[in-house]
Design a protein around this motif. Structure first.
Motif, PDB file in Angstrom:
ATOM      1  N   ASN A  29       1.104  -1.300   0.180  1.00 36.11           N
ATOM      2  CA  ASN A  29       0.322   0.040   0.417  1.00 36.11           C
ATOM      3  C   ASN A  29       0.717   1.271   0.162  1.00 36.11           C
ATOM      4  O   ASN A  29       0.871   2.232  -0.635  1.00 36.11           O
ATOM      5  N   LEU A  30       2.372   1.411   0.492  1.00 33.14           N
ATOM      6  CA  LEU A  30       2.238   2.662   0.882  1.00 33.14           C
ATOM      7  C   LEU A  30       3.522   2.509  -0.208  1.00 33.14           C
ATOM      8  O   LEU A  30       3.626   3.960  -0.992  1.00 33.14           O
ATOM      9  N   GLN A  31       3.780   1.426  -1.439  1.00 29.41           N
ATOM     10  CA  GLN A  31       4.724   1.929  -2.545  1.00 29.41           C
ATOM     11  C   GLN A  31       3.462   2.264  -3.496  1.00 29.41           C
ATOM     12  O   GLN A  31       3.823   2.586  -4.329  1.00 29.41           O
ATOM     13  N   ARG A  32       2.196   2.107  -3.422  1.00 25.92           N
ATOM     14  CA  ARG A  32       1.475   2.281  -4.888  1.00 25.92           C
ATOM     15  C   ARG A  32       0.559   3.737  -4.321  1.00 25.92           C
ATOM     16  O   ARG A  32       0.360   4.485  -5.685  1.00 25.92           O
ATOM     17  N   ARG A  87       3.818   7.262  -6.648  1.00 29.06           N
ATOM     18  CA  ARG A  87       3.139   9.181  -6.373  1.00 29.06           C
ATOM     19  C   ARG A  87       4.635  10.008  -6.548  1.00 29.06           C
ATOM     20  O   ARG A  87       4.881  11.106  -7.703  1.00 29.06           O
ATOM     21  N   LEU A  88       5.764   9.594  -5.223  1.00 30.41           N
ATOM     22  CA  LEU A  88       6.834  10.221  -5.696  1.00 30.41           C
ATOM     23  C   LEU A  88       7.684  10.022  -7.146  1.00 30.41           C
ATOM     24  O   LEU A  88       8.151  11.177  -6.962  1.00 30.41           O
ATOM     25  N   ALA A  89       7.099   9.127  -7.100  1.00 26.30           N
ATOM     26  CA  ALA A  89       8.147   8.791  -8.095  1.00 26.30           C
ATOM     27  C   ALA A  89       8.026   9.338  -9.519  1.00 26.30           C
ATOM     28  O   ALA A  89       8.198   9.464 -10.576  1.00 26.30           O
ATOM     29  N   ALA A  90       6.361   9.955  -9.967  1.00 18.92           N
ATOM     30  CA  ALA A  90       5.611  10.107 -10.682  1.00 18.92           C
ATOM     31  C   ALA A  90       6.203  11.558 -10.786  1.00 18.92           C
ATOM     32  O   ALA A  90       5.777  12.413 -11.777  1.00 18.92           O
ATOM     33  N   ALA A  91       6.486  12.160  -9.368  1.00 16.59           N
ATOM     34  CA  ALA A  91       6.085  13.858  -9.614  1.00 16.59           C
ATOM     35  C   ALA A  91       6.887  14.563 -10.203  1.00 16.59           C
ATOM     36  O   ALA A  91       8.303  13.736 -10.595  1.00 16.59           O
ATOM     37  N   ASN A  92       6.440  15.855 -10.584  1.00 10.69           N
ATOM     38  CA  ASN A  92       7.214  16.579 -11.414  1.00 10.69           C
ATOM     39  C   ASN A  92       8.275  17.824 -10.571  1.00 10.69           C
ATOM     40  O   ASN A  92       9.793  18.076 -10.540  1.00 10.69           O
ATOM     41  N   ASP A 141       2.623  16.563  -9.951  1.00  7.81           N
ATOM     42  CA  ASP A 141       2.565  15.622 -11.541  1.00  7.81           C
ATOM     43  C   ASP A 141       2.303  16.336 -12.868  1.00  7.81           C
ATOM     44  O   ASP A 141       1.010  16.363 -12.684  1.00  7.81           O
ATOM     45  N   ARG A 142       2.494  16.879 -13.550  1.00  4.98           N
ATOM     46  CA  ARG A 142       2.098  18.096 -14.464  1.00  4.98           C
ATOM     47  C   ARG A 142       1.410  16.469 -15.918  1.00  4.98           C
ATOM     48  O   ARG A 142       0.894  17.064 -17.045  1.00  4.98           O
ATOM     49  N   SER A 143       2.181  15.422 -16.212  1.00  6.82           N
ATOM     50  CA  SER A 143       1.867  14.525 -17.216  1.00  6.82           C
ATOM     51  C   SER A 143      -0.039  14.582 -16.235  1.00  6.82           C
ATOM     52  O   SER A 143      -1.056  14.739 -17.720  1.00  6.82           O
ATOM     53  N   THR A 144      -0.173  14.200 -15.106  1.00  2.00           N
ATOM     54  CA  THR A 144      -1.593  14.263 -14.968  1.00  2.00           C
ATOM     55  C   THR A 144      -2.394  15.345 -14.772  1.00  2.00           C
ATOM     56  O   THR A 144      -4.045  14.796 -14.083  1.00  2.00           O
ATOM     57  N   SER A 145      -1.571  16.416 -14.388  1.00  6.52           N
ATOM     58  CA  SER A 145      -2.577  17.364 -13.798  1.00  6.52           C
ATOM     59  C   SER A 145      -2.745  17.255 -12.280  1.00  6.52           C
ATOM     60  O   SER A 145      -4.102  17.602 -12.023  1.00  6.52           O
TER      61      SER A 145
END
Length: 172
Positions: free
Chosen positions: A115-118, A123-128, A158-162
Motif C-alpha cells: 500500500n505504501l508503494q502504490r 506518487r513520489l516517483a511520478a512527481a515533477n 505531477d504535470r503529466s496527469t495535472s
C-alpha cells in the motif's frame, strides 16, 4: 472555493490496521489528498498557493477532518502557511525522510508495504516537483497543535496527469 483545483480522491493508510500488536506504531498514519489542476498553472508556487487556499487544506489531522472555514492545518495556524515555506526536495530525500519515519528497524508487513508503494512511493516517483513543509516556528503552532509527535508534509506536483498530491505522514 476551489481556486482552479478540484478534489479527486483521498487515501488513508493507518499503520494500526497492519499490526499484530496495535500498541506498536498504532498511531502512525499517512493521509493523501489528490487534487486536479488546470493548465493555467505554469508555476509551482502558484499551485502551492492554490492548494493552501483550497478547503481540502483546512484539515487539522486530529480527527476533525476538513473544515471549509477552518483556521488550522495540521499543527499550524493556516494563516501562517505560505508557498515560500515549502522547500523543493529530491525524490531520494523525500523517500529518506519517509523511510526514517516509518522506522528502518521495523519489519513492515507485506500488505502495508504494498500500500505504501502504490499510494506514496509511486506518487513520489511520478512527481515533477516535490515540496516539503519543514518544521515551522513555535509562533505557527496553534493552541493544541502539539498533538502530533511527527508531522511530515509533502506536496507532489505531477504535470503529466495535472495532479497535486498532498501527503501527510504523522504520529499522534
Amino acid at each position: 472555493m476551489d481556486n482552479g483545483l478540484t478534489h479527486g480522491a483521498s487515501f488513508f493508510i493507518n499503520f494500526r490496521r497492519y499490526l499484530p500488536d496495535p500498541k506498536e506504531h498504532g498511531f502512525r498514519w499517512v493521509d493523501i489528498k489528490q487534487l486536479h489542476f488546470s493548465n493555467e498553472y505554469l508555476d509551482d508556487r502558484a499551485l502551492l498557493a492554490a492548494l493552501i487556499a483550497h478547503e481540502q487544506f483546512r484539515d487539522d489531522y486530529a480527527g476533525g477532518g476538513v473544515l471549509p472555514d477552518g483556521s488550522r492545518h495540521g499543527p499550524y495556524w493556516l494563516r501562517l502557511i505560505t508557498p515560500e515555506l515549502y522547500e523543493p526536495i529530491s525524490q531520494e530525500k523525500a523517500v529518506q525522510i519517509l523511510r526514517e519515519w516509518i522506522d528502518p528497524l521495523w519489519d513492515v508487513p507485506t500488505e502495508m508495504e504494498e500500500n505504501l508503494q502504490r499510494e506514496v512511493f509511486a506518487r513520489l516517483a511520478a512527481a515533477n516537483g516535490i515540496y516539503y513543509l519543514g518544521e515551522l516556528s513555535d509562533e505557527a503552532i496553534h493552541d493544541w497543535g502539539r498533538v502530533h509527535d511527527y508531522f511530515h508534509e509533502f506536496v507532489l506536483i505531477d504535470r503529466s496527469t495535472s495532479q497535486i498530491n498532498l501527503i501527510v505522514a504523522a504520529d499522534d
